[in-house]
Design a protein around this motif. Structure first.
Motif, PDB file in Angstrom:
ATOM      1  N   ALA A 101       0.815  -1.217   0.000  1.00  0.00           N
ATOM      2  CA  ALA A 101       0.000   0.000   0.000  1.00  0.00           C
ATOM      3  C   ALA A 101       0.849   1.267   0.000  1.00  0.00           C
ATOM      4  O   ALA A 101       0.465   2.286  -0.584  1.00  0.00           O
ATOM      5  CB  ALA A 101      -0.930  -0.001   1.211  1.00  0.00           C
ATOM      6  N   LEU A 102       2.038   1.221   0.634  1.00  0.00           N
ATOM      7  CA  LEU A 102       2.816   2.442   0.845  1.00  0.00           C
ATOM      8  C   LEU A 102       3.910   2.681  -0.188  1.00  0.00           C
ATOM      9  O   LEU A 102       4.285   3.829  -0.433  1.00  0.00           O
ATOM     10  CB  LEU A 102       3.451   2.419   2.242  1.00  0.00           C
ATOM     11  N   LEU A 103       4.431   1.630  -0.782  1.00  0.00           N
ATOM     12  CA  LEU A 103       5.523   1.809  -1.739  1.00  0.00           C
ATOM     13  C   LEU A 103       5.040   2.578  -2.970  1.00  0.00           C
ATOM     14  O   LEU A 103       3.886   2.436  -3.396  1.00  0.00           O
ATOM     15  CB  LEU A 103       6.070   0.452  -2.177  1.00  0.00           C
ATOM     16  N   PRO A 104       5.910   3.407  -3.558  1.00  0.00           N
ATOM     17  CA  PRO A 104       5.526   4.114  -4.793  1.00  0.00           C
ATOM     18  C   PRO A 104       5.240   3.118  -5.913  1.00  0.00           C
ATOM     19  O   PRO A 104       5.711   1.974  -5.889  1.00  0.00           O
ATOM     20  CB  PRO A 104       6.761   4.975  -5.101  1.00  0.00           C
ATOM     21  N   GLU A 105       4.473   3.557  -6.894  1.00  0.00           N
ATOM     22  CA  GLU A 105       4.031   2.662  -7.963  1.00  0.00           C
ATOM     23  C   GLU A 105       5.200   1.975  -8.665  1.00  0.00           C
ATOM     24  O   GLU A 105       5.128   0.812  -9.028  1.00  0.00           O
ATOM     25  CB  GLU A 105       3.200   3.446  -8.991  1.00  0.00           C
ATOM     26  N   ARG A 106       6.295   2.707  -8.857  1.00  0.00           N
ATOM     27  CA  ARG A 106       7.432   2.115  -9.570  1.00  0.00           C
ATOM     28  C   ARG A 106       8.025   0.928  -8.817  1.00  0.00           C
ATOM     29  O   ARG A 106       8.555  -0.001  -9.429  1.00  0.00           O
ATOM     30  CB  ARG A 106       8.506   3.182  -9.804  1.00  0.00           C
ATOM     31  N   SER A 107       7.926   0.973  -7.500  1.00  0.00           N
ATOM     32  CA  SER A 107       8.514  -0.098  -6.693  1.00  0.00           C
ATOM     33  C   SER A 107       7.637  -1.341  -6.654  1.00  0.00           C
ATOM     34  O   SER A 107       8.108  -2.421  -6.304  1.00  0.00           O
ATOM     35  CB  SER A 107       8.750   0.398  -5.257  1.00  0.00           C
ATOM     36  N   LYS A 108       6.367  -1.197  -7.009  1.00  0.00           N
ATOM     37  CA  LYS A 108       5.457  -2.337  -6.963  1.00  0.00           C
ATOM     38  C   LYS A 108       5.723  -3.336  -8.091  1.00  0.00           C
ATOM     39  O   LYS A 108       5.135  -4.412  -8.114  1.00  0.00           O
ATOM     40  CB  LYS A 108       4.004  -1.860  -7.020  1.00  0.00           C
ATOM     41  N   GLN A 109       6.591  -2.965  -9.037  1.00  0.00           N
ATOM     42  CA  GLN A 109       6.949  -3.886 -10.106  1.00  0.00           C
ATOM     43  C   GLN A 109       8.305  -4.547  -9.866  1.00  0.00           C
ATOM     44  O   GLN A 109       8.757  -5.338 -10.698  1.00  0.00           O
ATOM     45  CB  GLN A 109       6.961  -3.152 -11.451  1.00  0.00           C
ATOM     46  N   ASP A 110       8.948  -4.191  -8.745  1.00  0.00           N
ATOM     47  CA  ASP A 110      10.237  -4.799  -8.423  1.00  0.00           C
ATOM     48  C   ASP A 110      10.064  -6.280  -8.126  1.00  0.00           C
ATOM     49  O   ASP A 110       9.067  -6.712  -7.537  1.00  0.00           O
ATOM     50  CB  ASP A 110      10.880  -4.101  -7.223  1.00  0.00           C
ATOM     51  N   SER A 111      11.078  -7.051  -8.492  1.00  0.00           N
ATOM     52  CA  SER A 111      11.025  -8.507  -8.303  1.00  0.00           C
ATOM     53  C   SER A 111      10.839  -8.887  -6.836  1.00  0.00           C
ATOM     54  O   SER A 111      10.131  -9.844  -6.530  1.00  0.00           O
ATOM     55  CB  SER A 111      12.303  -9.139  -8.847  1.00  0.00           C
ATOM     56  N   LYS A 112      11.458  -8.124  -5.934  1.00  0.00           N
ATOM     57  CA  LYS A 112      11.371  -8.467  -4.510  1.00  0.00           C
ATOM     58  C   LYS A 112       9.933  -8.502  -4.027  1.00  0.00           C
ATOM     59  O   LYS A 112       9.583  -9.284  -3.126  1.00  0.00           O
ATOM     60  CB  LYS A 112      12.181  -7.462  -3.689  1.00  0.00           C
ATOM     61  N   LEU A 113       9.064  -7.684  -4.639  1.00  0.00           N
ATOM     62  CA  LEU A 113       7.663  -7.637  -4.213  1.00  0.00           C
ATOM     63  C   LEU A 113       6.799  -8.600  -5.028  1.00  0.00           C
ATOM     64  O   LEU A 113       6.092  -9.436  -4.470  1.00  0.00           O
ATOM     65  CB  LEU A 113       7.126  -6.210  -4.334  1.00  0.00           C
ATOM     66  N   VAL A 114       6.883  -8.506  -6.373  1.00  0.00           N
ATOM     67  CA  VAL A 114       5.978  -9.313  -7.200  1.00  0.00           C
ATOM     68  C   VAL A 114       6.316 -10.800  -7.142  1.00  0.00           C
ATOM     69  O   VAL A 114       5.444 -11.644  -7.374  1.00  0.00           O
ATOM     70  CB  VAL A 114       5.983  -8.824  -8.667  1.00  0.00           C
ATOM     71  N   SER A 115       7.576 -11.139  -6.820  1.00  0.00           N
ATOM     72  CA  SER A 115       7.929 -12.560  -6.740  1.00  0.00           C
ATOM     73  C   SER A 115       7.319 -13.240  -5.519  1.00  0.00           C
ATOM     74  O   SER A 115       7.371 -14.460  -5.380  1.00  0.00           O
ATOM     75  CB  SER A 115       9.449 -12.735  -6.717  1.00  0.00           C
ATOM     76  N   ARG A 116       6.716 -12.449  -4.606  1.00  0.00           N
ATOM     77  CA  ARG A 116       6.011 -13.032  -3.456  1.00  0.00           C
ATOM     78  C   ARG A 116       4.606 -13.511  -3.832  1.00  0.00           C
ATOM     79  O   ARG A 116       3.919 -14.147  -3.042  1.00  0.00           O
ATOM     80  CB  ARG A 116       5.868 -11.992  -2.321  1.00  0.00           C
ATOM     81  N   ILE A 117       4.143 -13.171  -5.045  1.00  0.00           N
ATOM     82  CA  ILE A 117       2.763 -13.481  -5.439  1.00  0.00           C
ATOM     83  C   ILE A 117       2.451 -14.974  -5.333  1.00  0.00           C
ATOM     84  O   ILE A 117       1.419 -15.351  -4.751  1.00  0.00           O
ATOM     85  CB  ILE A 117       2.473 -12.935  -6.861  1.00  0.00           C
ATOM     86  N   PRO A 118       3.264 -15.879  -5.889  1.00  0.00           N
ATOM     87  CA  PRO A 118       2.926 -17.308  -5.765  1.00  0.00           C
ATOM     88  C   PRO A 118       2.789 -17.769  -4.313  1.00  0.00           C
ATOM     89  O   PRO A 118       1.889 -18.569  -4.002  1.00  0.00           O
ATOM     90  CB  PRO A 118       4.117 -17.997  -6.457  1.00  0.00           C
ATOM     91  N   GLN A 119       3.655 -17.263  -3.421  1.00  0.00           N
ATOM     92  CA  GLN A 119       3.547 -17.646  -2.011  1.00  0.00           C
ATOM     93  C   GLN A 119       2.284 -17.093  -1.376  1.00  0.00           C
ATOM     94  O   GLN A 119       1.640 -17.760  -0.560  1.00  0.00           O
ATOM     95  CB  GLN A 119       4.769 -17.133  -1.243  1.00  0.00           C
ATOM     96  N   LEU A 120       1.922 -15.875  -1.756  1.00  0.00           N
ATOM     97  CA  LEU A 120       0.691 -15.293  -1.213  1.00  0.00           C
ATOM     98  C   LEU A 120      -0.529 -16.110  -1.636  1.00  0.00           C
ATOM     99  O   LEU A 120      -1.456 -16.324  -0.850  1.00  0.00           O
ATOM    100  CB  LEU A 120       0.552 -13.839  -1.668  1.00  0.00           C
ATOM    101  N   VAL A 121      -0.529 -16.549  -2.883  1.00  0.00           N
ATOM    102  CA  VAL A 121      -1.646 -17.368  -3.361  1.00  0.00           C
ATOM    103  C   VAL A 121      -1.698 -18.690  -2.602  1.00  0.00           C
ATOM    104  O   VAL A 121      -2.755 -19.140  -2.155  1.00  0.00           O
ATOM    105  CB  VAL A 121      -1.520 -17.623  -4.875  1.00  0.00           C
ATOM    106  N   ALA A 122      -0.529 -19.311  -2.433  1.00  0.00           N
ATOM    107  CA  ALA A 122      -0.478 -20.622  -1.771  1.00  0.00           C
ATOM    108  C   ALA A 122      -0.854 -20.548  -0.299  1.00  0.00           C
ATOM    109  O   ALA A 122      -1.515 -21.448   0.233  1.00  0.00           O
ATOM    110  CB  ALA A 122       0.917 -21.223  -1.926  1.00  0.00           C
ATOM    111  N   CYS A 123      -0.476 -19.466   0.378  1.00  0.00           N
ATOM    112  CA  CYS A 123      -0.699 -19.394   1.827  1.00  0.00           C
ATOM    113  C   CYS A 123      -2.155 -19.161   2.191  1.00  0.00           C
ATOM    114  O   CYS A 123      -2.536 -19.268   3.362  1.00  0.00           O
ATOM    115  CB  CYS A 123       0.186 -18.324   2.456  1.00  0.00           C
TER     116      CYS A 123
END
Length: 644
Positions: A101-123
């Protein structure tokens, strides 16, 4: 003030010290210290508004969190959920949610954040309801970014999402934004289509036993937006969706439910024009169903939509610039589109019955119900015509019946030029409003197919609007195209004397002739069958006017004869529809010459000879089409007789 300054400075020092302590803990080697640091970080972020608004500070804190530690926290927390311990998972999700919610839009495409998506779905399988909501809010934010949508597309198992969809509506938002986001970038359209097919099928199963309103709303928004190649060709879940619609219609739905089944039904009719009409209009419901009604479903569906239109249209004009207009307009647009589709289905059923292709038990409904529906449709179309008149007057002249000469001075608002006396929606001009197009299309079909003399006279009063919309229509790629619906409307309107008069008074002849001549000239070099089909419809309307004109053809109409005579027959063979259009233009020119005063006709002797030559060339080119050959032979015989 002298005391406040040291206090503020002290608070800043305490905050800086806290952040330094947090970063030290996060950089420690042991997970216990990191866990404590993460917990402190969450507390500081929740309670320090000035830090939440500091994008650089937020980005720096995010960088200090070890990626592997987050992954391990989610995995460990998920495993411990079965033992009743979920602190680790809750904290990891909460922190990810906060930074999303707080990171600027450009940072929301960084690998460190978007690569968590599969884990978020699984959890999601191990989350409490509150934590699941945070996961889904984070996912919605992430898949809204192109990189996030790409990563989400790599997740093969979406069962954790589909299983909780009935109680967590954000699941549907996640799928919606992810699929639309990846649609424009994926190279493997077939794989994405298969995933959409499987996931929607799983959703349908999950929603069994519910009213399905959120599912219908989701698919009503999604399906029309998907590329045609991404739509499953013949999905097994279509009958189940139709059953959701049927059950909802007969259960006295809420306003939200009515909008959901209307929008989805219209979407299905648009994207599945072969299967959907049979599923929605044929009376093939299980007679043992608890929601089975005495009346055929098609009657219930269409009647409910007509009631909705009639109860809403009279007050719609005053809602044009209200926040609720877009939602209401979308529902009514869907209602009109369903009604127009039903009219087409009904006509096809009648033709099949007349030709003996349909048995009695396949008939849609009893004659008495059809009569009730006809009356209801006529009343609705009358109100529709009244609304169109008021809306168009408001957008063009500012008051019903105000003469066009009152249109003084131009204004420009939101990129739309209009007259200063006019008022309309600030966001959607009437000529670009899908509701207006849907309403005109439905009214047009009814004007053509029903013999209601009174409604045709009422619609004749809309001729100025029809001509204006025809002239200003854009191509389908650039905007709304009203040309075909307007031509269909004129087929009904021109059946009445008042309709012919209104058509001519408002420049209908010149408008259609200009378009027809452009189509004819273009057909010499471009074989556009859609344009040619429109040309045939134009001729059908103009012939009705030309043959009824008394005491004979008007002199300014003979311009069409001149242009037809100057047309160059193409050398190459063309599609049948293009040739039919070319022959139709010659038939219209012939009708004008036949109905012209002898003195006027003599002035066009050279044009007549040229048209004879053109007809002869065309007859040689279309010699395999018996119908066109007969039509051209009739043209040649008629023109030859005129020259004698």
């Amino acid at each position: 003030m002298s005391e406040a300054a040291p206090s503020a400075a002290g608070e800043q020092q305490d905050s800086a010290a806290s952040l330094q302590k947090i970063q030290t803990l996060l950089s420690a080697k042991d997970d216990t210290s990191r866990f404590v640091g993460l917990a402190l970080l969450k507390s500081v972020l929740d309670n320090t508004p000035e830090l939440r608004s500091n994008e650089d500070g937020i980005a720096s804190l995010w960088d200090s969190i070890p990626q592997k530690f987050l992954d391990r926290l989610i995995r460990t927390g998920s495993k411990q959920q079965a033992k009743g311990t979920n602190d680790m998972l809750d904290l990891a999700v909460s922190v990810l949610h906060t930074f999303t919610a707080l990171l600027p839009e450009r940072s929301k495409q960084d690998s460190k954040l978007v690569s968590r998506i599969p884990q978020l779905v699984a959890c999601l399988l191990y989350c409490s309801d509150d934590t699941a909501r945070l996961v889904l809010e984070a996912l919605v934010s992430l898949v809204n970014q192109p990189e996030g949508a790409k990563v989400f597309d790599t997740v093969d198992d979406l069962s954790t999402l589909t299983e909780i969809a009935p109680v967590q509506s954000l699941v549907l938002d996640t799928l919606f934004y992810a699929w639309l986001g990846v649609m424009a970038t994926t190279a493997d359209k077939r794989a994405l289509s298969s995933k959409i097919d499987q996931t929607v099928g799983a959703l349908v199963v999950s929603f069994r036993g519910t009213d399905g309103v959120t599912l219908l709303k989701f698919l009503g928004n999604l399906l029309p937006r998907l590329d045609p190649e991404l739509l499953p060709p013949n999905p097994t879940w279509l009958p189940s969706l139709a059953k959701f619609v049927r059950d909802l219609v007969v259960s006295r739905p809420t306003a939200d439910g009515r909008a959901a089944f209307a929008n989805l039904s219209a979407a299905l009719l648009e994207v599945y024009p072969i299967q959907a009409p049979q599923l929605l209009f044929a009376d093939n419901v299980d007679t043992k169903s608890p929601t089975r009604s005495e009346s055929p479903f098609a009657f219930l569906l269409v009647n409910l939509l007509l009631i909705d239109i009639r109860s809403t249209i009279p007050t719609l004009l005053e809602q044009l610039n209200s926040p609720s207009y877009s939602v209401t307009a979308q529902r009514l647009t869907s209602a009109y589109n369903i009604v127009s589709n039903f009219m087409g289905y009904l006509l096809r059923a009648l033709e099949a019955l007349d030709s003996g292709e349909s048995s009695n038990n396949q008939w849609i409904m009893k004659p008495d119900l059809l009569l009730k529906l006809r009356t209801s449709i006529s009343e609705t179309m009358s109100l529709t015509a009244e609304y169109l008149r008021d809306r168009w007057d408001a957008s063009i002249a500012g008051a019903m019946g105000l003469h066009p000469e009152a249109r003084t001075g131009a204004a420009n608002e939101s990129g739309v030029s209009h007259f200063t006396l006019a008022w309309d929606s600030k966001s959607v001009h009437s000529s670009q409003d899908p509701l207006i197009l849907a309403a005109i299309r439905t009214l047009a079909i009814w004007l053509r197919e029903d013999d209601g003399e009174q409604l045709r006279k009422e619609a004749a009063g809309l001729s100025d609007m029809f001509v204006d919309l025809y002239q200003t229509s854009s191509s389908p790629e650039k905007g709304l195209d009203f040309k075909r619906p307007v031509l269909v409307a004129f087929e009904g309107i021109l059946e009445e004397r008042k309709g012919k008069e209104a058509f001519l008074e408002n420049g209908g002849w010149l408008t259609l002739v200009d378009d027809l001549c452009n189509i004819l000239q273009a057909s010499s070099t471009i074989s556009d069958e859609n344009e040619a089909a429109r040309g045939v419809e134009i001729v059908r309307n103009l012939l009705r006017v030309a043959e009824a004109e008394q005491p004979g053809t008007r002199e300014d109409w003979m311009d069409l004869v001149t242009k037809a005579a100057a047309w160059a027959v193409p050398d190459q063979k063309q599609p049948p529809m293009v040739e039919e259009c070319q022959v139709a233009v010659l038939q219209l020119a012939t009708a004008l010459l036949v109905n012209a005063h002898p003195g006027l006709r003599r002035r066009y002797t050279h044009s007549t000879s040229a048209i004879i030559g053109i007809a002869t060339q065309l007859r040689d080119k279309v010699k395999k089409d018996r119908g066109l050959v007969e039509a051209l032979s009739d043209v040649l015989e008629t023109l030859a007789a005129l020259r004698q």
